[in-house]
Design an enzyme around this catalytic site. Structure first.
Site, PDB file in Angstrom:
ATOM      1  N   ASP A 167      -3.096   2.394  -5.884  1.00  0.00           N
ATOM      2  CA  ASP A 167      -1.900   2.360  -5.037  1.00  0.00           C
ATOM      3  C   ASP A 167      -1.843   1.149  -4.117  1.00  0.00           C
ATOM      4  OD1 ASP A 167      -3.986   3.178  -3.314  1.00  0.00           O
ATOM      5  OD2 ASP A 167      -2.499   4.049  -1.965  1.00  0.00           O
ATOM      6  N   GLU A 168      -2.635   0.133  -4.414  1.00  0.00           N
ATOM      7  CA  GLU A 168      -2.752  -0.975  -3.472  1.00  0.00           C
ATOM      8  C   GLU A 168      -2.870  -2.298  -4.197  1.00  0.00           C
ATOM      9  OE1 GLU A 168      -5.836  -1.567  -0.178  1.00  0.00           O
ATOM     10  OE2 GLU A 168      -5.780   0.590  -0.547  1.00  0.00           O
ATOM     11  N   ASP A 200       0.849  -1.189   0.000  1.00  0.00           N
ATOM     12  CA  ASP A 200       0.000   0.000   0.000  1.00  0.00           C
ATOM     13  C   ASP A 200       0.886   1.241   0.000  1.00  0.00           C
ATOM     14  OD1 ASP A 200      -2.068   1.759   0.206  1.00  0.00           O
ATOM     15  OD2 ASP A 200      -2.546   1.310   2.300  1.00  0.00           O
TER      16      ASP A 200
HETATM   17 MG   LIG Z   1      -2.477   3.954   0.163  1.00  0.00          MG
END
Ligand SMILES: [Mg+2]
Length: 414
Positions: A106-107, A11
């Protein structure tokens, strides 16, 4: 039989804000808030850690954020840029396994169960990912290594930012979360937590103790929650395949069939914002727009149209679906849906036309705002909480209230 997996969750830290600070040093060390501007309606999408010190959080109303920190730097998100960085991140992750699943720009999860010989090997990969993200992207991320998806997600959260944490088995997981609020089980949202509170369940320990009641009262969801409280989670990492995301759609089934096409049109408008939200998260644009209607006799029809420029903008999606709606047979409807298809990563616009299009996007925003205002006046419902794309609020209650308002107006012939 429940079996441990070896899963890494990666993350990025304060992703949008970190990318902006990497590319322009001006906000470094200052509170940076990405989302709407203070003079606009909307919410905080992401903020950096300096801004968090002021109590600013994702999803917070932008006015509230401004009151907490008037000196902060406010910026609109730049999704095209974030998508490019996201693609670079995916390349790093995919160099370790092709079993990757992305849940946001983003993960992502990596399943290393069949890739490594030992837990330690997986740990080395986790640390190497952090190092490569720092060196190759000049950004930081948090990495969690664990025996399940839930635990991996929790592990990446544990030492944020720039963190690394391991949860090797159920025992360790339970030790970690036992006395935390049920919200710590990240799939438990505010609504579920409130429901559990009614049964006297606040912590994970309560959930374990009252497992029978919870299962009895909450059925399937209850069983799932109790499993989580005991650390059981054998959900698999499901690799994202380009061809699987051929379209993004959202539909809504009414509690009672509706005959008002004005209501249907307004619901399509709201659904379009959910499409925009999902498409922007995935960095995708659609070449076509579709409409789906199921009538009360269960007959379903779909209509679609190609649009001039690829889009993931809610108002453009709505405008085109609205045209399709005008040409379908009028009868009682139980379900309405909309979507975009022929997805691609580019919006197909020339950069040199940027100025023209940014003006165009202002016009589209104004039109959307006017439509919200008009709906507010018509239904006497304040839509502020659901109108911003970064707000994950449930639209279900809003649409049902609109239906009820419409029903009572029809009844009294208003
Ligand atoms: Mg994040």
């Amino acid at each position: 039989m429940f079996e441990n997996q070896i899963i890494i969750h990666v993350d990025m830290d304060a992703f949008y804000a970190s990318v902006e600070m990497r590319d322009d040093k001006t906000p470094v060390g200052k509170p940076l808030i990405i989302g709407s501007m203070p003079n606009e309606r909307g919410v905080v999408s992401t903020c950096n850690y300096e801004a968090r010190k002021y109590g600013i959080r994702s999803g917070m109303n932008i006015k509230e954020a401004f009151n907490l920190c008037p000196k902060g730097i406010f910026m609109h998100p730049n999704f095209d840029k974030y998508r490019k960085v996201s693609n670079q991140l995916h390349k790093i992750l995919e160099s370790y396994t092709d079993v990757t699943e992305y849940i946001a720009l983003d993960e992502g999860y990596l399943d290393l169960t069949k890739k490594v010989n030992s837990w330690e090997d997986a740990g080395r990969i986790g640390l190497e990912i952090k190092k490569r993200v720092r060196e190759e992207l000049s950004l930081t991320c948090s990495v969690g290594l664990a025996y399940s998806k839930t635990a991996a997600k929790m592990a990446s959260e544990e030492k944020k930012p720039d963190g690394y944490f391991e949860i090797p088995n159920r025992d360790e997981f339970i030790k970690l979360v036992l006395d935390r609020n049920v919200r710590a089980l990240y799939t438990v949202g505010e609504k579920t937590a409130k429901k559990l509170h009614l049964y006297g369940v606040d912590t994970v320990r309560d959930l374990q103790d009252k497992k029978n009641e919870v299962k009895r009262f909450m059925g399937k969801q209850g069983e799932y929650l109790v499993d989580l409280a005991f650390g059981f989670d054998d959900r698999k990492v499901i690799p994202y395949k380009e061809e699987e995301t051929k379209s993004i759609s959202k539909e809504f089934t009414f509690q009672k069939d509706v005959s008002s096409f004005r209501l249907l049109d307004d619901v399509l408008f709201i659904l379009a914002f959910r499409i925009e939200q999902r498409a922007k998260r995935l960095g995708l644009y659609g070449e076509g727009v579709s409409l789906k209607i199921t009538y009360s006799n269960m007959k379903t029809i779909t209509r679609s149209t190609l649009i001039s420029a690829n889009t993931n903008d809610a108002y453009t999606i709505y405008e085109n679906t609205s045209k399709l709606l005008k040409n379908v047979p009028k009868a009682e409807v139980r379900l309405v849906g909309t979507g975009i298809y022929h997805l691609r990563e580019e919006d197909g616009r020339q950069l040199s036309f940027f100025d023209v299009f940014s003006k165009e996007s202002d016009i589209v925003k104004e039109k959307a705002e006017a439509k919200w205002q008009e709906m507010k006046a018509y239904y006497k419902i304040d839509f502020d909480k659901i109108k911003n794309i970064s707000n994950g609020m449930n639209i279900y209650g809003y649409i049902e209230r609109m239906r009820e308002v419409m029903e009572s107006m029809q009844k009294y012939n208003i």
